[in-house]
Motif scaffolding. Structure first.
Motif, mmCIF file in Angstrom:
data_model
loop_
_atom_site.group_PDB
_atom_site.id
_atom_site.type_symbol
_atom_site.label_atom_id
_atom_site.label_comp_id
_atom_site.label_asym_id
_atom_site.label_seq_id
_atom_site.Cartn_x
_atom_site.Cartn_y
_atom_site.Cartn_z
ATOM 1 N N SER A 164 -9.543 28.527 -45.999
ATOM 2 C CA SER A 164 -10.119 27.297 -46.572
ATOM 3 C C SER A 164 -10.381 26.317 -45.442
ATOM 4 C CB SER A 164 -9.214 26.696 -47.641
ATOM 5 O OG SER A 164 -7.981 26.289 -47.088
ATOM 6 N N ARG A 200 -7.094 34.684 -47.252
ATOM 7 C CA ARG A 200 -7.795 33.516 -47.773
ATOM 8 C C ARG A 200 -8.030 32.540 -46.631
ATOM 9 N NH1 ARG A 200 -8.702 30.317 -51.940
ATOM 10 N NH2 ARG A 200 -8.358 28.088 -51.687
ATOM 11 N N TYR A 244 -4.571 32.104 -44.706
ATOM 12 C CA TYR A 244 -3.434 32.702 -45.396
ATOM 13 C C TYR A 244 -3.596 34.223 -45.336
ATOM 14 C CZ TYR A 244 -3.856 28.059 -47.654
ATOM 15 O OH TYR A 244 -3.997 26.716 -47.915
ATOM 16 N N ARG A 278 -9.054 20.390 -41.522
ATOM 17 C CA ARG A 278 -7.948 21.345 -41.401
ATOM 18 C C ARG A 278 -8.437 22.695 -41.893
ATOM 19 N NH1 ARG A 278 -2.721 19.506 -44.198
ATOM 20 N NH2 ARG A 278 -3.035 20.826 -46.001
ATOM 21 N N HIS A 296 -1.481 19.778 -55.827
ATOM 22 C CA HIS A 296 -2.040 21.127 -55.742
ATOM 23 C C HIS A 296 -1.270 21.926 -54.705
ATOM 24 C CE1 HIS A 296 -4.290 18.421 -53.054
ATOM 25 N NE2 HIS A 296 -4.526 19.459 -52.257
HETATM 26 O O1 LIG Z 1 -6.270 26.273 -49.088
HETATM 27 C C1 LIG Z 1 -6.376 25.625 -50.097
HETATM 28 O O2 LIG Z 1 -7.069 25.966 -51.030
HETATM 29 C C2 LIG Z 1 -5.631 24.310 -50.221
HETATM 30 C C3 LIG Z 1 -5.723 23.461 -48.998
HETATM 31 C C4 LIG Z 1 -5.196 22.069 -49.182
HETATM 32 O O3 LIG Z 1 -4.854 21.656 -50.246
HETATM 33 C C5 LIG Z 1 -5.103 21.197 -48.003
HETATM 34 O O4 LIG Z 1 -5.376 21.652 -46.883
HETATM 35 O O5 LIG Z 1 -4.756 20.004 -48.178
#
Ligand SMILES: O=C(O)CCC(=O)C(=O)O
Ligand SMILES: COC(=O)C(/C=C/C1=C(C)CCCC1(C)C)=C/O[C@H]1C=C(C)C(=O)O1
Ligand SMILES: [Fe+2]
Length: 360
Positions: free
Chosen positions: A298, A296, A213, A209, A286
């Motif tokens: 991830s 951001r 953001y 995933r 989290h």
């Molecule tokens: O973007 C993040 O740091 C968290 C992502 C997260 O916890 C997830 O995708 O399950």
């Protein structure tokens, strides 16, 4: 069993947050504004003594006893750690970040060729939205099932950027190796045979995933990603190089920010390992918060057993002092349960918990 929801779901209109950001409205739309109790406290990002542990994989691979102990402590006390010397070529890490960024920067029309249908988790959009009045996250997601091939939806693998597919294949192969290695040393840290998880998991499920953001004019009112624990066994999270600090983990009552370390990957224990270890290693709640000026990115890999396997606490970790805390179930059933419920802290795991007689 594949996690496919069956009921038609009405989620209302979901604004694309990158487009919202471009339009720069004076206020954040109501659907993103959290109830008072759920709003994040915006505090300066000072490094604190509460930084999550750092594990050096090159030491673990020499079965350095101190490092195995550090890993055990990290898993018992934090459920999160950052791994250095993880063995993944830095070009591979950089390449996935670049294709992810390039994908999110495509025009909306192009990204919408790969829509995440309401109630499903693959494609571009917002996952885990099940009703018209549910609050939305300040995040665009792009999620894909990777392994085994039967969970892939090839129509959702984008043709742009042109090197996206190949880059994801290479990255996923490397992250899969890393997960296997980490699970080996996690088993060792529990006093178990190194190959116990690999043998048990069958052909492991792996999904990625990508979360983007954009900056938000009111980071004090919104969440980038709702509080949750991951349903996986292990999660590998790569924080974008120039990204804002945004990941926070709940330690006791405190949301602790995870400070990015160059070239490190963040690892966390998912619900499945919590069950297998009878709660010795717990998944940790989290969330992600946003930033006023900075964006951001991830890239998150979920690694879990095959849907076919039945699992429950391992016999070696159940005794009189540690009575069995979770029931046995089929992992496919848990995946279906996970993806058909909104993100809700650790509540999703109630699916597996045996209620103790003293709890109310
Ligand atoms: O973007 C993040 O740091 C968290 C992502 C997260 O916890 C997830 O995708 O399950
Ligand atoms: C948006 O997706 C998730 O957050 C997510 C889903 C992952 C999956 C896919 C994108 C494709 C099909 C498989 C799977 C459900 C893993 C979270 O994954 C967690 C939840 C469970 C359960 C798990 O194993 O990983
Ligand atoms: Fe997560």
């Amino acid at each position: 069993m594949a996690p496919v929801p069956s009921l038609p779901i009405k989620v209302g209109h979901i604004d694309d947050v990158q487009e919202l950001r471009k339009a720069k409205p004076a206020t954040v739309p109501e659907r993103f504004i959290r109830d008072m109790a759920d709003r994040p406290k915006v505090v300066p990002n000072l490094s604190s003594s509460l930084d999550i542990p750092i594990i050096d994989l090159s030491k673990l691979m020499k079965t350095d006893k101190d490092e195995v102990m550090q890993l055990k402590t990290a898993c018992e006390e934090w459920g999160f750690f950052q791994v250095l010397n993880h063995g993944i070529d830095l070009n591979v890490v950089e390449d996935i970040e670049n294709v992810a960024k390039d994908f999110f920067m495509l025009p909306l029309q192009e990204k919408q060729k790969y829509p995440m249908a309401p109630g499903t988790v693959q494609g571009y959009g917002q996952a885990f939205v099940f009703s018209e009045n549910q609050k939305l996250d300040w995040c665009n997601m792009f999620a894909l099932g990777v392994e085994p091939p039967c969970i892939r939806n090839p129509k959702l693998w984008p043709s742009k950027p042109v090197d996206f597919r190949e880059t994801l294949e290479i990255y996923s192969r490397e992250v899969r190796k890393l997960c296997k290695t980490l699970l080996k040393y996690i088993a060792v840290s529990l006093g178990l045979k190194g190959d116990v998880f690999e043998e048990m998991f069958g052909v492991a499920v792996q999904a990625v995933r990508m979360n983007y953001y954009p900056p938000c004019s009111r980071p004090d009112l919104v969440l980038g990603l709702s509080p949750h624990s991951d349903g996986s066994a292990l999660t590998v999270l790569q924080q974008g190089k120039d990204s804002s600090v945004g990941l926070q983990i709940l330690k006791g009552q405190t949301w602790v920010p995870v400070q990015p370390i160059p070239n490190a990957l963040v690892i966390n224990i998912g619900d499945t390992l919590e069950v297998l270890t009878n709660g010795k290693y717990k998944s940790v709640e989290h969330r992600a918060v946003t930033h006023k000026e900075r964006d951001r990115l991830s890239i998150v890999t979920f690694y879990a057993p095959s849907y076919d396997i039945e699992l429950g606490p391992m016999a070696e970790l159940v005794d009189e002092k540690n009575p069995c805390r979770y029931r046995r179930y089929n992992h496919g059933e848990y995946s279906k349960h996970y993806v058909t419920n909104k993100l809700q802290g650790k509540r999703t795991l109630d699916f597996a918990k045996i209620q103790s007689k003293t709890s109310n």
